[in-house]
Design a protein around this motif. Structure first.
Motif, PDB file in Angstrom:
ATOM      1  N   GLY A  45       0.725  -1.091  -0.010  1.00  0.00           N
ATOM      2  CA  GLY A  45       0.043   0.082   0.006  1.00  0.00           C
ATOM      3  C   GLY A  45       0.817   1.260  -0.032  1.00  0.00           C
ATOM      4  N   LYS A  46       0.493   2.054   0.927  1.00  0.00           N
ATOM      5  CA  LYS A  46       1.220   3.499   1.026  1.00  0.00           C
ATOM      6  C   LYS A  46       2.452   3.496   1.850  1.00  0.00           C
ATOM      7  N   GLU A  47       2.917   2.077   2.056  1.00  0.00           N
ATOM      8  CA  GLU A  47       4.176   2.101   3.184  1.00  0.00           C
ATOM      9  C   GLU A  47       5.330   2.965   2.877  1.00  0.00           C
ATOM     10  N   THR A  48       5.796   3.159   1.726  1.00  0.00           N
ATOM     11  CA  THR A  48       6.865   3.856   1.417  1.00  0.00           C
ATOM     12  C   THR A  48       6.721   5.352   1.718  1.00  0.00           C
ATOM     13  N   ASP A  49       5.459   5.815   1.453  1.00  0.00           N
ATOM     14  CA  ASP A  49       5.031   7.287   1.764  1.00  0.00           C
ATOM     15  C   ASP A  49       5.005   7.180   3.475  1.00  0.00           C
ATOM     16  N   ARG A  50       4.592   6.383   4.091  1.00  0.00           N
ATOM     17  CA  ARG A  50       4.376   6.434   5.515  1.00  0.00           C
ATOM     18  C   ARG A  50       5.898   6.505   6.193  1.00  0.00           C
ATOM     19  N   LEU A  51       6.861   5.596   5.504  1.00  0.00           N
ATOM     20  CA  LEU A  51       8.197   5.684   5.770  1.00  0.00           C
ATOM     21  C   LEU A  51       8.709   7.175   5.876  1.00  0.00           C
ATOM     22  N   ILE A  52       8.504   7.692   4.576  1.00  0.00           N
ATOM     23  CA  ILE A  52       9.300   9.028   4.261  1.00  0.00           C
ATOM     24  C   ILE A  52       8.601  10.177   5.232  1.00  0.00           C
ATOM     25  N   ALA A  53       7.404   9.948   5.732  1.00  0.00           N
ATOM     26  CA  ALA A  53       6.667  10.690   6.488  1.00  0.00           C
ATOM     27  C   ALA A  53       7.466  10.724   7.704  1.00  0.00           C
ATOM     28  N   ALA A  54       7.577   9.560   8.225  1.00  0.00           N
ATOM     29  CA  ALA A  54       8.133   9.025   9.589  1.00  0.00           C
ATOM     30  C   ALA A  54       9.543   9.785   9.618  1.00  0.00           C
ATOM     31  N   ALA A  55      10.434   9.668   8.714  1.00  0.00           N
ATOM     32  CA  ALA A  55      11.641  10.266   8.480  1.00  0.00           C
ATOM     33  C   ALA A  55      11.536  11.553   8.756  1.00  0.00           C
ATOM     34  N   LEU A  56      10.500  12.145   8.129  1.00  0.00           N
ATOM     35  CA  LEU A  56      10.375  13.975   8.327  1.00  0.00           C
ATOM     36  C   LEU A  56      10.032  14.252   9.815  1.00  0.00           C
ATOM     37  N   GLU A  57       9.353  13.219  10.452  1.00  0.00           N
ATOM     38  CA  GLU A  57       9.031  13.590  11.616  1.00  0.00           C
ATOM     39  C   GLU A  57      10.379  14.009  12.549  1.00  0.00           C
ATOM     40  N   VAL A  58      11.270  13.118  12.467  1.00  0.00           N
ATOM     41  CA  VAL A  58      12.527  13.108  13.086  1.00  0.00           C
ATOM     42  C   VAL A  58      13.591  13.931  12.427  1.00  0.00           C
ATOM     43  N   SER A  59      13.422  14.248  11.415  1.00  0.00           N
ATOM     44  CA  SER A  59      14.475  15.046  10.769  1.00  0.00           C
ATOM     45  C   SER A  59      14.393  15.823   9.488  1.00  0.00           C
ATOM     46  N   ASP A  60      14.579  17.243   9.626  1.00  0.00           N
ATOM     47  CA  ASP A  60      14.262  17.948   8.374  1.00  0.00           C
ATOM     48  C   ASP A  60      14.864  17.563   6.853  1.00  0.00           C
ATOM     49  N   GLN A  61      16.092  17.227   7.182  1.00  0.00           N
ATOM     50  CA  GLN A  61      16.718  16.584   6.030  1.00  0.00           C
ATOM     51  C   GLN A  61      17.527  15.339   6.309  1.00  0.00           C
ATOM     52  N   PRO A  62      16.527  14.131   6.213  1.00  0.00           N
ATOM     53  CA  PRO A  62      17.026  12.851   6.695  1.00  0.00           C
ATOM     54  C   PRO A  62      18.234  12.370   5.946  1.00  0.00           C
ATOM     55  N   ASP A  63      19.401  12.074   6.695  1.00  0.00           N
ATOM     56  CA  ASP A  63      20.760  11.315   6.090  1.00  0.00           C
ATOM     57  C   ASP A  63      20.295  10.571   4.752  1.00  0.00           C
ATOM     58  N   PRO A  64      20.676  10.626   3.673  1.00  0.00           N
ATOM     59  CA  PRO A  64      20.192   9.882   2.423  1.00  0.00           C
ATOM     60  C   PRO A  64      20.594   8.270   2.896  1.00  0.00           C
ATOM     61  N   ARG A  65      21.711   8.198   3.461  1.00  0.00           N
ATOM     62  CA  ARG A  65      22.019   6.763   3.523  1.00  0.00           C
ATOM     63  C   ARG A  65      21.141   5.987   4.594  1.00  0.00           C
ATOM     64  N   GLU A  66      20.685   6.607   5.709  1.00  0.00           N
ATOM     65  CA  GLU A  66      19.760   6.144   6.592  1.00  0.00           C
ATOM     66  C   GLU A  66      18.209   6.044   5.891  1.00  0.00           C
ATOM     67  N   MET A  67      18.204   6.958   5.237  1.00  0.00           N
ATOM     68  CA  MET A  67      16.549   7.202   4.396  1.00  0.00           C
ATOM     69  C   MET A  67      16.723   5.495   3.468  1.00  0.00           C
ATOM     70  N   ASP A  68      17.675   5.102   3.004  1.00  0.00           N
ATOM     71  CA  ASP A  68      17.763   3.817   2.439  1.00  0.00           C
ATOM     72  C   ASP A  68      17.588   2.676   3.065  1.00  0.00           C
ATOM     73  N   MET A  69      18.268   2.879   4.360  1.00  0.00           N
ATOM     74  CA  MET A  69      18.193   1.826   5.438  1.00  0.00           C
ATOM     75  C   MET A  69      16.454   1.727   5.576  1.00  0.00           C
ATOM     76  N   LEU A  70      15.972   2.946   5.834  1.00  0.00           N
ATOM     77  CA  LEU A  70      14.497   2.715   6.292  1.00  0.00           C
ATOM     78  C   LEU A  70      13.801   2.271   5.045  1.00  0.00           C
ATOM     79  N   LEU A  71      13.705   3.138   3.996  1.00  0.00           N
ATOM     80  CA  LEU A  71      12.733   2.583   2.907  1.00  0.00           C
ATOM     81  C   LEU A  71      12.953   1.343   2.343  1.00  0.00           C
ATOM     82  N   SER A  72      14.116   0.538   2.438  1.00  0.00           N
ATOM     83  CA  SER A  72      14.327  -0.625   1.928  1.00  0.00           C
ATOM     84  C   SER A  72      13.450  -1.821   2.601  1.00  0.00           C
TER      85      SER A  72
END
Ligand code: ASP
Ligand code: MG
Length: 420
Positions: A45-72
């Motif tokens: 479903g919308k899981e990737t959108d949710r993960l992106i939103a979760a990242a933006l809740e803890v950081s204005d500019q999430p670190d791209p490497r950690e973003m990939d750990m999360l999104l994957s």
């Protein structure tokens, strides 16, 4: 021995447990027909959108490497669950991350490109008579970090695996019945296309058709992978994307595509000297701003200042302004932006040998009172930037003018989530 097939299921097709079980049943029946099956799944479903939103809740500019750990993680969840469901149907499945599946990418986090597919682990799984499930949209970089392939990237995973294992076909199961002559939400009698050439599909994906990620089509064309884009909710055949030689009866125009969310940036008073366009576009490229159409008006008779306009995704306007700030100050350029733009395009390999297509496009839009702000063309595409609120009218008018709704119109099913 029957061949190998890659089956990719999009997010809506695995959104909940019932759908995962349904996908599992479909995968198993393909296996029981004799094919060796590699499966690629998207996040539910919308899981990737949710993960992106979760990242933006803890950081204005999430670190791209950690973003990939999360999104994957999203696609890993889908694969593990589906493997369990397949095992319960009496077949042997194994799920793999992109990294385990041997998908090697470059190091550009959140938009990595696949460099190589070392598919021995997939082949070994198939040899052991397993159904191999691979988490879409991800790989491992040359420096051993987890990467993701950009939104919609599971399509590219599927095509790359199809090329690597020599699959007969890469089947993309989605929530629409195939590729349509226009977005069926705007044109209810849009026609499902049976065959589309790689070249047309590339233009369509690049100009707004959301069914297949642009890079997946590029990859398919470069490696000669047939894509069958079809519904995961019904059995009927969908749209097959093939080399252009295979299209016998080429219609003049194949489809009307559109995109909203464009912005126009105009630089007023650009010095008319060699090198400026290069500096402007380099500054934007360095800031990773994607430029689409570009127009430059040379100064008429004797002036020395030109105007330059281009379109970019509207959520990149701030980056573009930032990237151009020093050039603006150096040459005293005025920067104007308008983020209320959309784009409508017609695509068709037949237009190469047919004069008058552009005239018909512009006249049709003119008759609707739609102002064309910018124009760009390729040998098989004409695109017009128009005010975003006129995009639906423009799409309907062009679809009608080129008579794209054939007699065998197939009505798509709801919902159209993945078409957008
Ligand atoms: N889940 C990722 C996305 O939403 C990749 C994909 O579905 O293809 O973009
Ligand atoms: Mg998709």
């Amino acid at each position: 021995m029957s061949g190998t097939v890659v089956m990719k299921f999009g997010g809506t097709s695995v959104a909940d447990s019932a759908r995962i079980k349904r996908a599992a049943a479909r995968i198993v029946s393909r296996r029981e027909e004799g094919a060796r099956v590699v499966v690629v799944l998207s996040a539910r479903g919308k899981e990737t959108d949710r993960l992106i939103a979760a990242a933006l809740e803890v950081s204005d500019q999430p670190d791209p490497r950690e973003m990939d750990m999360l999104l994957s993680t999203g696609e890993r969840v889908s694969c593990a669950l589906c493997a369990m469901a397949i095992n319960d149907l009496g077949h042997r499945a194994i799920s793999l991350t992109g990294s385990q599946a041997g998908i090697v990418t470059d190091t550009s986090h959140t938009k990595a490109r696949i460099l190589d597919v070392r598919a021995d682990r997939i082949r070994a799984g198939l040899e052991e008579d397993r159904i191999v499930l691979v988490a879409g949209f991800q790989g491992v970089s040359t420096t051993k970090d987890v990467t993701t392939l950009g939104r919609g990237g599971s399509d590219t995973t599927a095509v790359a695996l199809a090329a690597a294992v020599g699959a007969d076909v890469c089947e993309i199961y989605t929530d629409v019945a195939g590729v349509f002559s226009a977005d069926p939400r705007i044109v209810p009698d849009a026609r499902k296309l049976d065959l589309v050439s790689f070249d047309e599909m590339l233009e369509m994906s690049a100009s707004g058709a959301g069914v297949l990620q642009l890079r997946s089509v590029e990859y398919a064309r470069n490696h000669g992978v047939r894509i069958h884009c079809r519904s995961s909710f019904q059995d009927a055949s969908g749209t097959i994307v093939v080399p252009p030689e295979e299209i016998v009866e080429q219609p003049l125009i194949t489809a009307v595509t559109h995109s909203t969310g464009e912005a126009r940036v105009t630089l007023k008073g650009v010095p008319d000297t060699p090198g400026i366009a290069g500096r402007v576009t380099t500054a934007l490229a360095v800031a990773n701003v994607n430029i689409d159409m570009i127009i430059q008006n040379e100064p008429v008779s004797g002036g020395r200042l030109a105007d330059m306009s281009f379109t970019i995704p509207k959520d990149e306007v701030a980056e573009a302004r930032g990237a151009l700030a020093s050039i603006r100050d150096e040459f005293d350029i005025e920067i104007l932006t308008d983020d209320g733009m959309g784009k409508v395009s017609i695509v068709g390999a037949g237009m190469k040998s047919h004069p008058g297509v552009a005239a018909k496009v512009f006249t049709t839009l003119g008759d609707q009172g739609i102002n064309i702000e910018m124009i760009s063309t390729s040998p098989i595409r004409i695109s017009c930037v128009v005010p975003v609120d006129r995009v639906p009218d423009a799409v309907r008018a062009l679809h009608a003018a080129f008579e794209l709704s054939g007699p065998d119109t197939i009505r798509p099913e709801q919902p159209f989530g993945e078409f957008a």
